[in-house]
Write an enzyme that holds these catalytic residues in place. Sequence first.
Site, PDB file in Angstrom:
ATOM      1  N   LYS A   1       0.854  -1.190   0.000  1.00 57.02           N
ATOM      2  CA  LYS A   1       0.000   0.000   0.000  1.00 57.02           C
ATOM      3  C   LYS A   1       0.888   1.238   0.000  1.00 57.02           C
ATOM      4  O   LYS A   1       1.883   1.296   0.734  1.00 57.02           O
ATOM      5  CB  LYS A   1      -0.900  -0.017   1.241  1.00 57.02           C
ATOM      6  CG  LYS A   1      -1.956   1.088   1.269  1.00 57.02           C
ATOM      7  CD  LYS A   1      -2.845   0.978   2.508  1.00 57.02           C
ATOM      8  CE  LYS A   1      -3.908   2.068   2.561  1.00 57.02           C
ATOM      9  NZ  LYS A   1      -4.734   2.001   3.786  1.00 57.02           N
TER      10      LYS A   1
ATOM     11  N   SER B   1      -9.699   2.053   2.871  1.00 62.03           N
ATOM     12  CA  SER B   1      -8.806   2.768   1.981  1.00 62.03           C
ATOM     13  C   SER B   1      -7.791   1.879   1.270  1.00 62.03           C
ATOM     14  O   SER B   1      -7.222   2.303   0.266  1.00 62.03           O
ATOM     15  CB  SER B   1      -8.037   3.836   2.769  1.00 62.03           C
ATOM     16  OG  SER B   1      -7.191   3.213   3.720  1.00 62.03           O
TER      17      SER B   1
ATOM     18  N   SER C   1      -9.855  -0.147   7.134  1.00 63.14           N
ATOM     19  CA  SER C   1      -9.251   0.016   5.806  1.00 63.14           C
ATOM     20  C   SER C   1      -8.585  -1.226   5.230  1.00 63.14           C
ATOM     21  O   SER C   1      -8.253  -1.247   4.046  1.00 63.14           O
ATOM     22  CB  SER C   1      -8.217   1.147   5.828  1.00 63.14           C
ATOM     23  OG  SER C   1      -8.886   2.384   5.763  1.00 63.14           O
TER      24      SER C   1
END
Lengths: 485, 94, 482
Positions: free
Chosen positions: A79, A154, A178
């Site tokens: 990420k 996210s 997330s």
Amino acid sequence: MELTEKDALTLSKLISKREVSSKEVVDAYLNRIEKVEPVIHAFINLSAELARKQALEIDEKLSRGEEAGRYAGVPIAIKDVLSTKSFHTTCASRMLENFIPIYDATAVRKVFNAGCVMIGKANMDEFAMGSSTENSYFGVTRNPWDTNRVPGGSSGGSAAAVAAREAPWALGSDTGGSIRQPAALCGIVGLKPTYGLVSRYGLVAFASSLDQVGPMTLNVKDCAALLGLIAGHDPLDSTSIPRTPDEYLSGLTGDVRGLKAGVVKEISGEGIDPDVLSCFYKGIGALEECGVHVEEVTLPSFEYALSAYYIIAPAEASSNLARFDGIRYGFRTECDCADIWEMYDRTRSEGFGGEVKRRIMLGTYALSAGYYEAYYAQAQKIRTLIIRDYNRAWDKFDVLLSPTSPTTAFKIGEKIDDPLTMYLSDICTIPVNLAGIPAISVPCGFSKGLPVGFQIMGPPLEEARILNVAYALEQSLNLDMRPPV
Amino acid sequence: MAISIEDVEHVAKLARIYLTEEEKEMFRKQLSDVLEHARVISEVDTSTVEPTSHAIPLSNVTREDEVRESLTVEEATKNAPWSDGGAFTVPKII
Amino acid sequence: MDFETIIGLEIHAELSTKSKMFCGCSTVFGGEPNTKTCPVCLGHPGTLPVANRKAIEYAILLGLALNCEIAERSIFHRKNYFYPDMPKNYQISQYDIPLSRNGFLEIDMGEYKRRVGIIRVHLEEDTGKSIHVGESGRIHGAERSLEDFNRAGIPLVEIVTEPDLRSPEEARNFMMELRAVLEYLGISDCKMEEGSLRCDANISVGVGGSRGTKVEIKNMNSFRALQRALSFEEKRQRDVLLKGGIVTQETRHWDEAAGITHALRTKEEAFDYRYFPEPDLVPIEPDPPWVEELRRSLPEMPAERLRRFISEYGLPKDIAKVLVYDKKLGNFYEETVRKGENPIEIAKWVAGDLAGLLNEASIDADLSPVRPGGVSELVHLVESGVISGRMAKDVLKEAFESGESPRQIVSRKGLSQIADSNEILAIVKQVIKENPQAVSDYLDGKEQALKYLMGQVMKLTRGKANPKMASEMLVEALKMRE
């Protein structure tokens, strides 16, 4: 079977036995990426060249019979909120579009030390603020199960990359859901560790008291393996727990007979899509068949969790994001500014997207004179009440259960103009972060062709237990989680 | 909890974010909505409750007083939009 | 009018740890800009602070030395405001739960003593430095500023006093006393000119028993500046009140060159620090054994040492103060005393000529070119009459400059005083013989004539005659003439 259909542990075995080279694996994924990435857009920056180079190095090491790391040669998506030395780390923000960190996050260092090959930096909501990955400066990521829909957020890029077989596993981060919510929406496994189990050093902070780095994988075994890799004490993080992590992988027996599980009423009924609920209850049924005793439990403070979260997280974020000021790194306005104050105002106005600004504004307000007690201090007390609720539940239950998300993947653009509705998509995951406990999302079926996630929560540092329950559920349901893309 | 435009302007100044008139109005409405929703927490009696700032209790985490190698000036300033002679350059302060 | 001045101080002292408060960068002063920085103290995304244990111990030591209560549990807060010398745009500081509070420090004003309350002692991180580029080199009128973060993250203690001080002199004395405490604890370099010790003040002038308006004074970079600025401000406020005006509550800047304070413009700054508990750090809980261990390690404090110097060595207070309020000079003194000469005589030399030489050369006593052994030798030479006090001054100066021992200088230059009575007697006789007029003047009762004759003796011996012996022998010889 295509290499990209295999899970990470299988790939790792194949590479270590030299039945397949790391280069072949990396090339297979890069080919897959070339094919699906134009539609999915799971990555902000691909590290193809670097990955090929790393793969060759690992293959050479293995051919010389040298130690190349526990999961040598296995690709991984990271990420883009985790700092990678000498490689772009954007946090999906214009603010960091050209930022190249000078150090590796601890979790990143650990996967590199294990020989994993970074295939790219995954898309996300800007600074991890969002539940759909629509808040990325670099464009939206699409759900591999239905490309008109969001992958969740996210960590939507990490989830979509794994689901679409662009990487066998990925690192995500979870502040209010997330990791788990996008895992649920993309039909993969995602785990939010106990606060302090995985180092936050190098994780660009959103809400420091809630953030955790965690694994996002195709199945529970990979999840246990990747968690084992990144867990452990880090002297660079003062909130890191000084304790040797458990053996997660070897603890996966699937034997859950006699365990007591509580279904949390507040987040498993009202407000949850009925199709999601019926899918969730099929999962409950499967666990009961495995010998788990399931009862309903009520945790009354959960009613206030969402509100408390949307005070605490923005408050911490407003302070954490103050460092983006156009001086030491990152974006600076092109405006010819009269003084530094104008430079700050313009830089931050142009560098941050709408959702980030909204949360900074909200958090600044909640901390400002006259409102601190009513908002921030009160929210911290609600947090105490939520922890108390959990502690009462642990007296009676080994694990707690709920759906991971109140809905399946929603349409791109559906909620983007209504922040409050978007925030409601986190109601099932948020209490876990406020209490700092571990939770995992594992697929439990489909609603109208879209994956549904099943959340298993455990007491602090009981990752091994929730992983084993998830494993039992996964083995029992034996779902085919290959998306159409 | 209704927020005024003045509140939005004050907060924007503290947060150092330039807002257009349209943005001010948008944030005024959206922040009012979120804070209205958050009002439920004020109804909870927390008079006997201690706040939690860390979910996992730890204390006295420290490091030894040892000097580690610093960055080179090149490393320290390589990401800077503006720098001069190893220092970061900013527009005038007053 | 019946004025009352009330002053409270807020002092910041950099702690002399080797590394910064929350990272491993060096704290050594100076150097090229941004050569003592790392991702943590530059506030790079994703970095985290880890507290320096030594800094915490230093702060607790100071709390103990200032008679404070040490908190059982203390936490760090973030103080949020934008300023370019602050890498994170928040400062890690302490707020409502500082490490220690409710202490006091006594100051000695000669005729009276005053106990000054300490509200709190807390730990925080220092900011970087802005260098203003433009014609004036000052913040006003600068075109741009250069940011250097070498200092950013150096541990600071903040000490806040009660408004217990009643004059600029008291404020200065308090700072001297506090500096000595910091110096004795060995926890700070205390160099105001390098900024490792800084002081802001709140001063109000009340009339007829009512409290005045509090004005904050900043930028006082020396003890002298502190007293001058406060004296200026005291007078300014009195003048305002005498004219029937009202003192404005504001922050004023001391301009050392102009010798005035002026109001600071605060056009852009909105003050709302939005303190909240620092989530990246965990509480400090000094357990009793830890605190006790630190308490046992407390050295003698300056006030105790002053009492001891007076009682043990019989020193006059003013001399003892010179020795005590410069810790290294005090140490030098005691080391000299241990070599066995008269403590009072040693004190006069160390606090007098030697201190003057050290000061002039800006050398700390521990690095003095004349060692305690040298001073002891010097005192011995004077006490045993080998050289006069006057000669000793020159010998000390020469020893200080050359590094030679006083004994070597005396013997090399043949400086030793003539203490041989036959030699002196011969010269006395010669002087009497060559100055009949002066002799007869003396015998006629003109006392000044003796001084002239004595001068002649010293001239002939080139000042080397032991003055006491020479004068006694001269009087004796003249008596025989009567």
